[in-house]
Design a protein around this motif. Structure first.
Motif, PDB file in Angstrom:
ATOM      1  N   TYR A   1     -53.952  -9.215  37.047  1.00  0.00           N
ATOM      2  CA  TYR A   1     -53.424  -9.628  38.077  1.00  0.00           C
ATOM      3  C   TYR A   1     -52.683 -10.797  39.172  1.00  0.00           C
ATOM      4  N   VAL A   2     -52.472 -11.180  38.702  1.00  0.00           N
ATOM      5  CA  VAL A   2     -52.028 -12.831  39.038  1.00  0.00           C
ATOM      6  C   VAL A   2     -50.816 -12.495  38.268  1.00  0.00           C
ATOM      7  N   GLN A   3     -50.060 -11.655  37.156  1.00  0.00           N
ATOM      8  CA  GLN A   3     -48.781 -11.225  36.557  1.00  0.00           C
ATOM      9  C   GLN A   3     -48.367 -10.615  37.656  1.00  0.00           C
ATOM     10  N   PHE A   4     -49.095  -9.295  38.125  1.00  0.00           N
ATOM     11  CA  PHE A   4     -48.810  -8.104  39.531  1.00  0.00           C
ATOM     12  C   PHE A   4     -48.317  -9.426  40.835  1.00  0.00           C
ATOM     13  N   GLN A   5     -49.172 -10.257  41.700  1.00  0.00           N
ATOM     14  CA  GLN A   5     -48.742 -11.091  42.385  1.00  0.00           C
ATOM     15  C   GLN A   5     -47.444 -11.909  42.062  1.00  0.00           C
ATOM     16  N   LEU A   6     -47.522 -12.401  41.016  1.00  0.00           N
ATOM     17  CA  LEU A   6     -46.213 -13.188  40.948  1.00  0.00           C
ATOM     18  C   LEU A   6     -44.311 -12.000  40.928  1.00  0.00           C
TER      19      LEU A   6
ATOM     20  N   ALA B   1     -38.840 -11.405  46.730  1.00  0.00           N
ATOM     21  CA  ALA B   1     -38.197 -12.973  47.862  1.00  0.00           C
ATOM     22  C   ALA B   1     -36.689 -12.584  48.046  1.00  0.00           C
ATOM     23  N   PRO B   2     -36.482 -13.179  48.453  1.00  0.00           N
ATOM     24  CA  PRO B   2     -34.537 -13.171  48.107  1.00  0.00           C
ATOM     25  C   PRO B   2     -33.858 -13.295  46.399  1.00  0.00           C
ATOM     26  N   GLY B   3     -32.802 -12.764  46.601  1.00  0.00           N
ATOM     27  CA  GLY B   3     -32.349 -12.964  45.097  1.00  0.00           C
ATOM     28  C   GLY B   3     -33.016 -13.329  44.140  1.00  0.00           C
ATOM     29  N   GLY B   4     -34.655 -12.557  44.437  1.00  0.00           N
ATOM     30  CA  GLY B   4     -35.624 -12.610  43.208  1.00  0.00           C
ATOM     31  C   GLY B   4     -36.375 -13.155  42.727  1.00  0.00           C
TER      32      GLY B   4
ATOM     33  N   SER C   1     -34.136 -25.359  38.264  1.00  0.00           N
ATOM     34  CA  SER C   1     -33.315 -24.947  39.440  1.00  0.00           C
ATOM     35  C   SER C   1     -32.308 -25.403  38.968  1.00  0.00           C
ATOM     36  N   PRO C   2     -30.902 -25.255  40.351  1.00  0.00           N
ATOM     37  CA  PRO C   2     -29.701 -25.273  39.811  1.00  0.00           C
ATOM     38  C   PRO C   2     -29.638 -26.461  40.972  1.00  0.00           C
ATOM     39  N   ALA C   3     -30.729 -26.500  42.430  1.00  0.00           N
ATOM     40  CA  ALA C   3     -31.104 -27.412  43.240  1.00  0.00           C
ATOM     41  C   ALA C   3     -31.915 -28.914  42.958  1.00  0.00           C
ATOM     42  N   ASP C   4     -32.644 -28.704  41.383  1.00  0.00           N
ATOM     43  CA  ASP C   4     -33.262 -29.723  41.301  1.00  0.00           C
ATOM     44  C   ASP C   4     -33.843 -29.440  40.259  1.00  0.00           C
ATOM     45  N   GLU C   5     -32.986 -30.386  39.266  1.00  0.00           N
ATOM     46  CA  GLU C   5     -33.258 -30.266  37.151  1.00  0.00           C
ATOM     47  C   GLU C   5     -34.562 -29.901  36.978  1.00  0.00           C
ATOM     48  N   ARG C   6     -35.903 -30.606  38.092  1.00  0.00           N
ATOM     49  CA  ARG C   6     -36.955 -31.053  37.311  1.00  0.00           C
ATOM     50  C   ARG C   6     -37.567 -30.031  37.757  1.00  0.00           C
ATOM     51  N   SER C   7     -37.620 -28.667  38.296  1.00  0.00           N
ATOM     52  CA  SER C   7     -37.914 -27.713  38.683  1.00  0.00           C
ATOM     53  C   SER C   7     -37.366 -26.394  37.399  1.00  0.00           C
ATOM     54  N   VAL C   8     -38.727 -25.342  37.630  1.00  0.00           N
ATOM     55  CA  VAL C   8     -38.093 -24.689  36.931  1.00  0.00           C
ATOM     56  C   VAL C   8     -38.024 -23.213  37.574  1.00  0.00           C
ATOM     57  N   THR C   9     -36.958 -22.612  37.718  1.00  0.00           N
ATOM     58  CA  THR C   9     -36.685 -21.497  39.231  1.00  0.00           C
ATOM     59  C   THR C   9     -37.019 -20.137  38.175  1.00  0.00           C
ATOM     60  N   VAL C  10     -37.707 -18.944  38.942  1.00  0.00           N
ATOM     61  CA  VAL C  10     -38.293 -17.561  37.815  1.00  0.00           C
ATOM     62  C   VAL C  10     -37.521 -17.012  38.381  1.00  0.00           C
TER      63      VAL C  10
ATOM     64  N   ARG D   1     -38.610  -5.448  37.423  1.00  0.00           N
ATOM     65  CA  ARG D   1     -38.530  -4.280  38.950  1.00  0.00           C
ATOM     66  C   ARG D   1     -39.334  -3.272  38.550  1.00  0.00           C
ATOM     67  N   ALA D   2     -39.026  -2.662  37.557  1.00  0.00           N
ATOM     68  CA  ALA D   2     -39.546  -1.320  36.910  1.00  0.00           C
ATOM     69  C   ALA D   2     -41.121  -1.310  36.847  1.00  0.00           C
ATOM     70  N   ARG D   3     -41.302  -1.952  36.356  1.00  0.00           N
ATOM     71  CA  ARG D   3     -42.519  -2.465  36.296  1.00  0.00           C
ATOM     72  C   ARG D   3     -43.632  -2.383  37.284  1.00  0.00           C
ATOM     73  N   LEU D   4     -43.115  -2.502  38.206  1.00  0.00           N
ATOM     74  CA  LEU D   4     -43.411  -3.384  39.829  1.00  0.00           C
ATOM     75  C   LEU D   4     -43.750  -1.487  40.477  1.00  0.00           C
ATOM     76  N   THR D   5     -42.311  -0.763  40.163  1.00  0.00           N
ATOM     77  CA  THR D   5     -42.198   0.937  40.863  1.00  0.00           C
ATOM     78  C   THR D   5     -43.354   1.090  39.601  1.00  0.00           C
ATOM     79  N   ALA D   6     -43.432   0.899  38.374  1.00  0.00           N
ATOM     80  CA  ALA D   6     -44.639   2.610  37.904  1.00  0.00           C
ATOM     81  C   ALA D   6     -46.248   1.927  38.705  1.00  0.00           C
ATOM     82  N   VAL D   7     -46.559   0.902  39.324  1.00  0.00           N
ATOM     83  CA  VAL D   7     -48.110   0.272  39.031  1.00  0.00           C
ATOM     84  C   VAL D   7     -48.236   0.722  40.769  1.00  0.00           C
ATOM     85  N   PHE D   8     -46.675   0.432  41.117  1.00  0.00           N
ATOM     86  CA  PHE D   8     -47.260   0.433  43.266  1.00  0.00           C
ATOM     87  C   PHE D   8     -47.897   1.678  43.682  1.00  0.00           C
ATOM     88  N   PRO D   9     -47.716   2.885  43.072  1.00  0.00           N
ATOM     89  CA  PRO D   9     -48.383   3.919  43.796  1.00  0.00           C
ATOM     90  C   PRO D   9     -49.493   4.203  43.526  1.00  0.00           C
TER      91      PRO D   9
END
Length: 167
Positions: free
Chosen positions: A41-46, A53-56, A92-101, A108-116
Motif C-alpha cells: 500500500y505504501v509503495q503504491f502511495q509513493l 508530481a511535476p517532473g515525477g 536534491s539539487p536544491a539542498d544536498e542534505r535532502s534526497v529526491t525520489v 509509471r508502467a507499474r501504476l498503469t498496470a494496477v490502476f484499472p
C-alpha cells in the motif's frame, strides 16, 4: 481544549464505522495491489504521488509527510522500489542534505498496470452504495477533518531528536 465527557452514541458509532470501513477498504486495496502489481500500500502511495508530481519527483521528507509514514520506513520502501527499478534516488539539487525520489518509466508502467483494478475496487466497495450527493458530502466532511488534522505538522515533519536543542 480537552473534553472529559464520553462520546455520545452517534459520535461513537461514526468513529467505529469509520475505523471499520477504513480497515476493510485498506485490506482489499492491499490485496489488489499485491495481486496486480506486487506493491505494498505504501509503495503504491509513493508511486502515485510521484506519478502526479511535476517532473515525477519529490523530496523524501515531503513524501513522508504526504503519506504519513516515518522517514526510516519511507527510506526502506523507496529502497525496495529502487531495487525493482521503479524509482531512482539522488541528492536534491536544491539542498544536498535532502534526497529526491523520481519515478522511472518502469514505475509509471507499474501504476498503469494496477490502476484499472484499483479504480474498479474503489468503485465497487466504497462508492457503489453511495449516490453522487453522498460522495460529494463524504468528500466535504473528510476534507474538513483531514485539513483540521493536518493543521499540526505530521510527525515526520517534526524536529529530529538529534536536532532538538540541548538542555
Amino acid at each position: 481544549m480537552t473534553s472529559r465527557t464520553p462520546l455520545d452514541p452517534t459520535e461513537l458509532s461514526a468513529y467505529f464505522a469509520l475505523i471499520e470501513v477504513s480497515s476493510l477498504l485498506r485490506h482489499a486495496v492491499e490485496q489488489q495491489l499485491r495481486d496486480a502489481g506486487d506493491l505494498s500500500y505504501v509503495q503504491f502511495q509513493l508511486l502515485a504521488r510521484l506519478g502526479d508530481a511535476p517532473g515525477g519527483s519529490h523530496r523524501m521528507t515531503d513524501l513522508a509527510d504526504g503519506v504519513v509514514y516515518s522517514r526510516s520506513g519511507l527510506t526502506y520502501q523507496a529502497g525496495l522500489l529502487e531495487q525493482a527499478g521503479l524509482v531512482t534516488r539522488a541528492s536534491s539539487p536544491a539542498d544536498e542534505r535532502s534526497v529526491t525520489v523520481t519515478i522511472t518509466d518502469a514505475g509509471r508502467a507499474r501504476l498503469t498496470a494496477v490502476f484499472p483494478g484499483h479504480i474498479e475496487l474503489l468503485r465497487s466497495l466504497l462508492f457503489a452504495p453511495l449516490s453522487e450527493g453522498d460522495v460529494a458530502a463524504l468528500d466535504g466532511v473528510l476534507a474538513r477533518v483531514r485539513d483540521h488534522m493536518r493543521a499540526a505538522p505530521p510527525r515526520s515533519a517534526g524536529r529530529r531528536r538529534k536536532d532538538a536543542p540541548s538542555a
